[in-house]
Design an enzyme around this catalytic site. Sequence first.
Site, PDB file in Angstrom:
ATOM      1  N   GLY A  73      -1.960   8.749   6.159  1.00 45.16           N
ATOM      2  CA  GLY A  73      -2.304   9.332   7.453  1.00 45.16           C
ATOM      3  C   GLY A  73      -1.107   9.506   8.363  1.00 45.16           C
ATOM      4  N   HIS A 102       3.327  16.062   4.721  1.00 45.08           N
ATOM      5  CA  HIS A 102       2.043  15.837   4.049  1.00 45.08           C
ATOM      6  C   HIS A 102       1.323  17.175   3.818  1.00 45.08           C
ATOM      7  CE1 HIS A 102       2.385  11.902   6.373  1.00 45.08           C
ATOM      8  NE2 HIS A 102       2.265  11.487   5.133  1.00 45.08           N
ATOM      9  N   GLN A 114       0.539  -2.635   0.091  1.00 42.23           N
ATOM     10  CA  GLN A 114       1.909  -2.171  -0.109  1.00 42.23           C
ATOM     11  C   GLN A 114       2.832  -2.532   1.056  1.00 42.23           C
ATOM     12  OE1 GLN A 114       0.519   2.022  -0.455  1.00 42.23           O
ATOM     13  NE2 GLN A 114       2.398   2.509   0.642  1.00 42.23           N
ATOM     14  N   ASP A 156       9.547  10.204  -1.156  1.00 45.18           N
ATOM     15  CA  ASP A 156       9.510   8.833  -1.675  1.00 45.18           C
ATOM     16  C   ASP A 156       9.841   8.900  -3.169  1.00 45.18           C
ATOM     17  OD1 ASP A 156       8.250   7.145   0.673  1.00 45.18           O
ATOM     18  OD2 ASP A 156       7.222   9.061   0.606  1.00 45.18           O
ATOM     19  N   SER A 166       8.858  11.918   8.533  1.00 41.49           N
ATOM     20  CA  SER A 166       8.253  10.645   8.139  1.00 41.49           C
ATOM     21  C   SER A 166       7.296  10.215   9.236  1.00 41.49           C
ATOM     22  CB  SER A 166       9.348   9.583   7.966  1.00 41.49           C
ATOM     23  OG  SER A 166       8.763   8.287   7.974  1.00 41.49           O
TER      24      SER A 166
HETATM   25  P1  AMP Z   1       2.701   8.447   3.155  1.00 43.12           P
HETATM   26  O1  AMP Z   1       1.599   8.852   4.083  1.00 43.12           O
HETATM   27  O2  AMP Z   1       3.968   8.119   3.853  1.00 43.12           O
HETATM   28  O3  AMP Z   1       2.265   7.405   2.158  1.00 43.12           O
HETATM   29  O4  AMP Z   1       3.034   9.742   2.297  1.00 43.12           O
HETATM   30  C1  AMP Z   1       2.054  10.388   1.542  1.00 43.12           C
HETATM   31  C2  AMP Z   1       2.709  11.397   0.651  1.00 43.12           C
HETATM   32  O5  AMP Z   1       3.407  12.345   1.449  1.00 43.12           O
HETATM   33  C3  AMP Z   1       3.742  10.762  -0.292  1.00 43.12           C
HETATM   34  O6  AMP Z   1       3.621  11.355  -1.580  1.00 43.12           O
HETATM   35  C4  AMP Z   1       5.044  11.112   0.376  1.00 43.12           C
HETATM   36  O7  AMP Z   1       6.125  11.190  -0.522  1.00 43.12           O
HETATM   37  C5  AMP Z   1       4.728  12.468   0.970  1.00 43.12           C
HETATM   38  N1  AMP Z   1       5.665  12.793   2.081  1.00 43.12           N
HETATM   39  C6  AMP Z   1       5.967  12.022   3.140  1.00 43.12           C
HETATM   40  N2  AMP Z   1       6.917  12.611   3.895  1.00 43.12           N
HETATM   41  C7  AMP Z   1       7.235  13.773   3.281  1.00 43.12           C
HETATM   42  C8  AMP Z   1       8.179  14.820   3.563  1.00 43.12           C
HETATM   43  N3  AMP Z   1       8.989  14.795   4.608  1.00 43.12           N
HETATM   44  N4  AMP Z   1       8.219  15.867   2.689  1.00 43.12           N
HETATM   45  C9  AMP Z   1       7.405  15.907   1.597  1.00 43.12           C
HETATM   46  N5  AMP Z   1       6.506  14.965   1.286  1.00 43.12           N
HETATM   47  C10 AMP Z   1       6.420  13.900   2.109  1.00 43.12           C
END
Ligand code: AMP
Length: 285
Positions: free
Chosen positions: A31, A37, A61, A150, A185
């Site tokens: 989220g 995302h 995690q 990631d 991020s």
């Molecule tokens: P998270 O919500 O941080 O767990 O991220 C969910 C998914 O979104 C993961 O597969 C991340 O690698 C991807 N993600 C997060 N930030 C980015 C970004 N700047 N560019 C591409 N994918 C992203």
Amino acid sequence: MRVVRRSDELRLLLEERRRKGLTVGLVPTMGALHAGHLSLVRRARHLSDVVVVSVFVNPKQFGEGEDFEHYPRDSEGDLELLRGERTDIAFLPSVENMYPPGATVEVTAGPIGDVYEGADRPGHFNGVCTVVAKLFNIVEPDLAVFGQKDAQQAAVMKRLVKDLDFAIDLVVAPIVRESDGLALSSRNVYLTAEQRNQALALSRSLELGRDAYTQSGDCQLTEKTMLQYLQDAEGVDVSYAGVVDPDSFDAPQPSGRILLIVAGRVGKTRLIDNLVVEAADGGGG
Ligand code: AMP
């Protein structure tokens, strides 16, 4: 868009869709959604008939002293963004639904989960593997989309699919960045304006690393260049700078793609970034 909060309800809904022969794409997230995302959701939209996006801040995690309690949460904002991307199903389970009392079995990542991010965040990748394996079992997607942002997580996910025989296509989508290079991020919202500026050192160190590698083909020199830049950068408490094989996170192969990875703390916020460099770009492979 259907908003589903229970895994049994989600299973029923998807069974119905699958009976009609529709393919299912899954995008797991925690989220606080941003354009990074949404690029994954678009990719899933393009590749599958039914798009499921999970929004779950996974306690397993997060380590002790990490930001689980304070992690940004905005489910209303997330749902609005997901509707805008024509998501079919948003899955927002509770912690109790995902981890009912008495649950003990976990999935472990193995050695790839113990280096770099895994060394700094013990147990992190086991938590990721456990929640993603559960999501795979609940959703039974044809494909799942993860972000290159990631990179180590993406590599661990490839192992998870292969080692546990999930019949799922894994798609890794490129990093979405701000125009000045900062990787998007969810944690960027923690940064003050000054820290936001200091955080640019991460992406800059990767560019310097790429240049060093292109000119020298020397992984050690590349690593040193990135590390030195980050150590000198104001406001950055560097965790690591490394050059690795993108799949194993071991030392890079003599020929083939290499991955530059960096992590550091800006204020209290831990940030990571990475850059793939094709061997053909390098002086010596
Ligand atoms: P998270 O919500 O941080 O767990 O991220 C969910 C998914 O979104 C993961 O597969 C991340 O690698 C991807 N993600 C997060 N930030 C980015 C970004 N700047 N560019 C591409 N994918 C992203």
